[in-house]
Design a protein around this motif. Structure first.
Motif, PDB file in Angstrom:
ATOM      1  N   THR A 124       0.840  -1.197   0.000  1.00  0.00           N
ATOM      2  CA  THR A 124       0.000   0.000   0.000  1.00  0.00           C
ATOM      3  C   THR A 124       0.875   1.247   0.000  1.00  0.00           C
ATOM      4  O   THR A 124       1.212   1.797   1.053  1.00  0.00           O
ATOM      5  CB  THR A 124      -0.948  -0.001   1.215  1.00  0.00           C
ATOM      6  OG1 THR A 124      -1.675  -1.236   1.239  1.00  0.00           O
ATOM      7  CG2 THR A 124      -1.950   1.139   1.126  1.00  0.00           C
ATOM      8  N   GLU A 125       1.244   1.705  -1.181  1.00  0.00           N
ATOM      9  CA  GLU A 125       2.177   2.821  -1.313  1.00  0.00           C
ATOM     10  C   GLU A 125       1.600   4.143  -0.807  1.00  0.00           C
ATOM     11  O   GLU A 125       2.347   5.046  -0.435  1.00  0.00           O
ATOM     12  CB  GLU A 125       2.603   2.962  -2.776  1.00  0.00           C
ATOM     13  CG  GLU A 125       3.347   1.743  -3.308  1.00  0.00           C
ATOM     14  CD  GLU A 125       3.679   1.860  -4.779  1.00  0.00           C
ATOM     15  OE1 GLU A 125       3.283   2.887  -5.377  1.00  0.00           O
ATOM     16  OE2 GLU A 125       4.320   0.941  -5.313  1.00  0.00           O
ATOM     17  N   GLU A 126       0.267   4.256  -0.792  1.00  0.00           N
ATOM     18  CA  GLU A 126      -0.369   5.505  -0.371  1.00  0.00           C
ATOM     19  C   GLU A 126      -0.010   5.897   1.065  1.00  0.00           C
ATOM     20  O   GLU A 126      -0.110   7.070   1.442  1.00  0.00           O
ATOM     21  CB  GLU A 126      -1.895   5.405  -0.482  1.00  0.00           C
ATOM     22  CG  GLU A 126      -2.421   5.205  -1.885  1.00  0.00           C
ATOM     23  CD  GLU A 126      -2.566   3.736  -2.249  1.00  0.00           C
ATOM     24  OE1 GLU A 126      -3.451   3.418  -3.054  1.00  0.00           O
ATOM     25  OE2 GLU A 126      -1.803   2.894  -1.714  1.00  0.00           O
ATOM     26  N   LEU A 228      -6.783  -0.896   1.675  1.00  0.00           N
ATOM     27  CA  LEU A 228      -6.328   0.097   0.693  1.00  0.00           C
ATOM     28  C   LEU A 228      -5.555  -0.537  -0.452  1.00  0.00           C
ATOM     29  O   LEU A 228      -5.510   0.007  -1.554  1.00  0.00           O
ATOM     30  CB  LEU A 228      -5.447   1.142   1.388  1.00  0.00           C
ATOM     31  CG  LEU A 228      -6.145   2.338   2.025  1.00  0.00           C
ATOM     32  CD1 LEU A 228      -5.163   3.132   2.880  1.00  0.00           C
ATOM     33  CD2 LEU A 228      -6.763   3.239   0.969  1.00  0.00           C
ATOM     34  N   LYS A 231      -7.065  -0.910  -3.924  1.00  0.00           N
ATOM     35  CA  LYS A 231      -7.080   0.247  -4.827  1.00  0.00           C
ATOM     36  C   LYS A 231      -8.464   0.506  -5.430  1.00  0.00           C
ATOM     37  O   LYS A 231      -8.631   0.606  -6.643  1.00  0.00           O
ATOM     38  CB  LYS A 231      -6.032   0.078  -5.940  1.00  0.00           C
ATOM     39  CG  LYS A 231      -4.619  -0.080  -5.396  1.00  0.00           C
ATOM     40  CD  LYS A 231      -3.585  -0.088  -6.499  1.00  0.00           C
ATOM     41  CE  LYS A 231      -2.190  -0.361  -5.931  1.00  0.00           C
ATOM     42  NZ  LYS A 231      -1.765   0.613  -4.921  1.00  0.00           N
ATOM     43  N   ALA A 236     -11.168   4.891  -0.944  1.00  0.00           N
ATOM     44  CA  ALA A 236      -9.858   5.414  -0.548  1.00  0.00           C
ATOM     45  C   ALA A 236      -9.926   6.438   0.592  1.00  0.00           C
ATOM     46  O   ALA A 236      -9.168   6.345   1.566  1.00  0.00           O
ATOM     47  CB  ALA A 236      -9.145   6.011  -1.756  1.00  0.00           C
ATOM     48  N   GLN A 240      -8.274   5.709   4.243  1.00  0.00           N
ATOM     49  CA  GLN A 240      -7.085   6.459   4.647  1.00  0.00           C
ATOM     50  C   GLN A 240      -7.313   7.165   5.982  1.00  0.00           C
ATOM     51  O   GLN A 240      -6.398   7.267   6.804  1.00  0.00           O
ATOM     52  CB  GLN A 240      -6.697   7.459   3.561  1.00  0.00           C
ATOM     53  CG  GLN A 240      -6.033   6.805   2.357  1.00  0.00           C
ATOM     54  CD  GLN A 240      -5.478   7.813   1.362  1.00  0.00           C
ATOM     55  OE1 GLN A 240      -5.509   9.009   1.613  1.00  0.00           O
ATOM     56  NE2 GLN A 240      -4.983   7.324   0.251  1.00  0.00           N
TER      57      GLN A 240
END
Length: 249
Positions: A124-126, A228, A231, A236, A240
């Motif tokens: 989960t790069e976010e 998350l 995607k 989102a 988050q």
């Protein structure tokens, strides 16, 4: 009788062919994921004590990979909740009882929930490196259990037959792990649609099991971070928000 299209999603279409339901995956859907879904469902079937549409065949339908199941005649619990809002408390009671029945089982050949969630959070790069590290550290510290967890337990995955019998669909995300993690995921899925239903579900589970609400809530940031990784743009923002509450009080 020709197969009749009854449902579609971004990755698959579902057809009814008499007493069979055929789940047909998109042409670019990984073969390994199709075979894995069939295997997981077959293993859950073998647990017993849960109504699950049986896997009848893995094959190819019009050039695409498919899984054929028993067709279960009925309405989803989500449809019933929408059609009969006055019966919501009863429906929610039955849903929690059904979840508790699932969580009372064990399926030792399934992947471990904590291992899967750790991989999802890592992807989960976010969230950024520091948050991902904190989440995986928190996940590692949570109690290790081996209960059967559905992984996507929500009213749209429950078929209610005319006699009231409930069947649980879509076991592709099933793992063995902590019951409260699975309940936290159901809570978040409800939150995406209706906060009142989410709270009703959480309160009923905690009341029936004697589980402290704060303990289930402690899983929410971790579960949100893992979710998350799927995607889904429509999820989102809310996920988050939850994922950033590392020390939920």
């Amino acid at each position: 009788m020709a197969a009749e299209l009854i449902a579609t999603t971004a990755t698959k279409s579902v057809f009814r062919d008499g007493e069979k339901a055929i789940k047909v995956f998109n042409a670019d859907f990984p073969k390994a994921d199709v075979l894995n879904e069939a295997l997981i469902t077959a293993r859950v079937e073998e647990v017993g004590g849960i109504n699950v549409p049986k896997v009848l065949e893995v094959g190819v339908f019009e050039g695409k990979w498919s899984i054929t199941f028993d067709f279960i005649e009925g309405k989803t619990l989500q449809q019933l909740m929408e059609e009969n809002p006055d019966k919501l408390p009863d429906y929610m009671e039955h849903m929690v009882d059904l979840h508790l029945n699932i969580l009372s089982k064990q399926c030792p050949l399934l992947n471990k929930l904590k291992d899967k969630m750790s991989r999802q959070i890592l992807d989960t790069e976010e969230l950024g490196d520091i948050t991902r590290y904190d989440m995986r550290t928190q996940l590692d510290s949570m109690p290790k259990h081996t209960k059967l967890c559905h992984g996507d337990f929500n009213p749209s995955n429950i078929i209610v037959k005319e006699d009231g019998t409930m069947y649980v669909l879509d076991w592709v995300h099933a793992t063995q792990g902590n019951a409260s993690a699975d309940v936290a995921r159901t809570y978040l899925l409800f939150c995406l649609e209706d906060q009142n239903k989410a709270d009703m579900y959480m309160n009923l589970f905690c009341k029936k099991t004697g589980t402290a609400k704060k303990y289930v809530q402690s899983w929410l940031p971790i579960v949100a971070a893992a979710q998350l990784s799927k995607k889904r743009p429509e999820e989102a923002d809310l996920l988050q928000q939850w994922a950033n509450v590392c020390d939920y009080q």
